[in-house]
Design a protein around this motif. Structure first.
Motif, mmCIF file in Angstrom:
data_model
loop_
_atom_site.group_PDB
_atom_site.id
_atom_site.type_symbol
_atom_site.label_atom_id
_atom_site.label_comp_id
_atom_site.label_asym_id
_atom_site.label_seq_id
_atom_site.Cartn_x
_atom_site.Cartn_y
_atom_site.Cartn_z
ATOM 1 N N GLY A 164 -5.908 10.940 4.353
ATOM 2 C CA GLY A 164 -5.021 11.738 3.521
ATOM 3 C C GLY A 164 -3.626 11.914 4.085
ATOM 4 O O GLY A 164 -2.879 12.796 3.664
ATOM 5 N N SER A 165 -3.264 11.050 5.040
ATOM 6 C CA SER A 165 -1.925 11.158 5.624
ATOM 7 C C SER A 165 -1.080 9.966 5.182
ATOM 8 O O SER A 165 -1.602 8.878 4.935
ATOM 9 C CB SER A 165 -2.012 11.193 7.154
ATOM 10 N N PRO A 166 0.230 10.164 5.077
ATOM 11 C CA PRO A 166 1.089 9.046 4.667
ATOM 12 C C PRO A 166 1.155 7.991 5.769
ATOM 13 O O PRO A 166 0.971 8.290 6.957
ATOM 14 C CB PRO A 166 2.449 9.705 4.447
ATOM 15 N N SER A 209 0.832 -1.212 0.000
ATOM 16 C CA SER A 209 0.000 0.000 0.000
ATOM 17 C C SER A 209 0.862 1.257 0.000
ATOM 18 O O SER A 209 0.500 2.260 -0.618
ATOM 19 C CB SER A 209 -0.927 -0.005 1.216
ATOM 20 N N ARG A 210 1.990 1.192 0.670
ATOM 21 C CA ARG A 210 2.910 2.336 0.699
ATOM 22 C C ARG A 210 3.497 2.588 -0.694
ATOM 23 O O ARG A 210 3.620 3.719 -1.123
ATOM 24 C CB ARG A 210 4.039 2.068 1.697
ATOM 25 N N THR A 211 3.857 1.526 -1.391
ATOM 26 C CA THR A 211 4.495 1.690 -2.699
ATOM 27 C C THR A 211 3.487 1.785 -3.847
ATOM 28 O O THR A 211 3.870 2.149 -4.957
ATOM 29 C CB THR A 211 5.488 0.546 -2.990
ATOM 30 N N HIS A 212 2.233 1.471 -3.587
ATOM 31 C CA HIS A 212 1.168 1.543 -4.604
ATOM 32 C C HIS A 212 -0.025 2.324 -4.033
ATOM 33 O O HIS A 212 -1.126 1.777 -3.909
ATOM 34 C CB HIS A 212 0.710 0.137 -5.003
ATOM 35 N N PRO A 213 0.156 3.593 -3.682
ATOM 36 C CA PRO A 213 -0.929 4.317 -2.995
ATOM 37 C C PRO A 213 -2.198 4.468 -3.828
ATOM 38 O O PRO A 213 -3.305 4.418 -3.268
ATOM 39 C CB PRO A 213 -0.301 5.674 -2.671
ATOM 40 N N GLN A 214 -2.080 4.638 -5.127
ATOM 41 C CA GLN A 214 -3.292 4.772 -5.941
ATOM 42 C C GLN A 214 -4.064 3.458 -5.992
ATOM 43 O O GLN A 214 -5.286 3.437 -5.850
ATOM 44 C CB GLN A 214 -2.937 5.243 -7.356
ATOM 45 N N GLU A 215 -3.349 2.368 -6.182
ATOM 46 C CA GLU A 215 -3.999 1.064 -6.202
ATOM 47 C C GLU A 215 -4.604 0.737 -4.839
ATOM 48 O O GLU A 215 -5.704 0.186 -4.754
ATOM 49 C CB GLU A 215 -3.010 -0.031 -6.621
ATOM 50 N N ALA A 216 -3.889 1.092 -3.772
ATOM 51 C CA ALA A 216 -4.410 0.846 -2.426
ATOM 52 C C ALA A 216 -5.678 1.658 -2.187
ATOM 53 O O ALA A 216 -6.638 1.161 -1.589
ATOM 54 C CB ALA A 216 -3.349 1.172 -1.378
ATOM 55 N N VAL A 249 -3.947 0.618 7.085
ATOM 56 C CA VAL A 249 -3.780 1.313 5.806
ATOM 57 C C VAL A 249 -4.962 2.249 5.558
ATOM 58 O O VAL A 249 -4.788 3.411 5.182
ATOM 59 C CB VAL A 249 -3.648 0.279 4.663
ATOM 60 N N ARG A 250 -6.173 1.733 5.750
ATOM 61 C CA ARG A 250 -7.389 2.495 5.467
ATOM 62 C C ARG A 250 -7.421 3.813 6.241
ATOM 63 O O ARG A 250 -7.741 4.861 5.693
ATOM 64 C CB ARG A 250 -8.619 1.652 5.812
ATOM 65 N N ARG A 251 -7.079 3.757 7.508
ATOM 66 C CA ARG A 251 -7.142 4.959 8.348
ATOM 67 C C ARG A 251 -6.277 6.075 7.775
ATOM 68 O O ARG A 251 -6.685 7.227 7.702
ATOM 69 C CB ARG A 251 -6.701 4.625 9.774
#
Length: 195
Positions: free
Chosen positions: A173-175, A95-102, A166-168
């Motif tokens: 909108g935070s990393p 999820s960190r490396t694929h934020p749009q997909e996540a 991840v969802r939270r």
């Protein structure tokens, strides 16, 4: 000799993922994807018979890309607890490396029009779901955890808990914090500690 296509399917699907991450599934229309890559709408209809097929492919490509690494992590050790912790880490790291997909996967397949998907995509989705259920059941068995409550605990440990972390952050909108993978792994380990 046919002229090579200027807009290939992965390029179109990448644009659809960006639109879904920005605007949700409703933002993924044939015309919006075409406009995002500067292609004529016919380029999309040449590859996808309609919006439902496009939405299905966007969802499935994303899920299958995620699952490839997830199953690899889950099966990465002869120790089932180590594999479970690796799977929890994978959810966060991917999820960190694929934020749009996540962000896309924070929705469900029904948000992407699941009920209207072509049969081929419905079968792919069900195959993927069955593979996840089988992997979780196999993990529970390897851990000596039995019954519905035990299966629910394993599901919580290797799917629901890391996804909630991840969802939270994605919805807020935070990393993801630097310690997110460690936190997911620790919580999974605690849930699956020997009885």
């Amino acid at each position: 000799m046919a002229r090579p296509s200027r807009f290939d399917t992965p390029q179109l699907l990448d644009a659809a993922v960006r639109l879904a991450a920005e605007s949700g599934p409703s933002g993924v229309t044939m015309s919006a994807v075409a406009a995002a890559v500067g292609a004529p709408s016919g380029s999309l209809y040449h590859r996808f018979p309609g919006r439902s097929a496009l939405l299905a492919e966007v969802w499935l490509r994303t899920v299958e890309g995620f699952q490839e690494g997830y199953f690899e992590a889950l099966e990465s050790s002869d120790d089932p607890r180590a594999g479970a912790r690796a799977a929890a880490r994978h959810i966060v790291a991917w999820s960190r490396t694929h934020p749009q997909e996540a962000a896309l996967l924070l929705y469900g397949s029904h948000d992407f029009g699941h009920d209207d998907w072509p049969d081929e995509q419905l079968l792919r989705a069900e195959d993927g779901n069955m593979r996840v259920r089988a992997a979780v059941a196999a993990l529970a068995g390897a851990l000596g955890i039995h019954g519905r409550p035990g299966l629910d605990r394993v599901t919580l440990a290797v799917i629901d808990l890391p996804l909630s972390l991840v969802r939270r952050h994605l919805r807020g909108g935070s990393p993801l914090p630097a310690h997110a993978e460690d936190l997911a792994e620790e919580c999974t380990g605690a849930l699956l500690a020997g009885d």
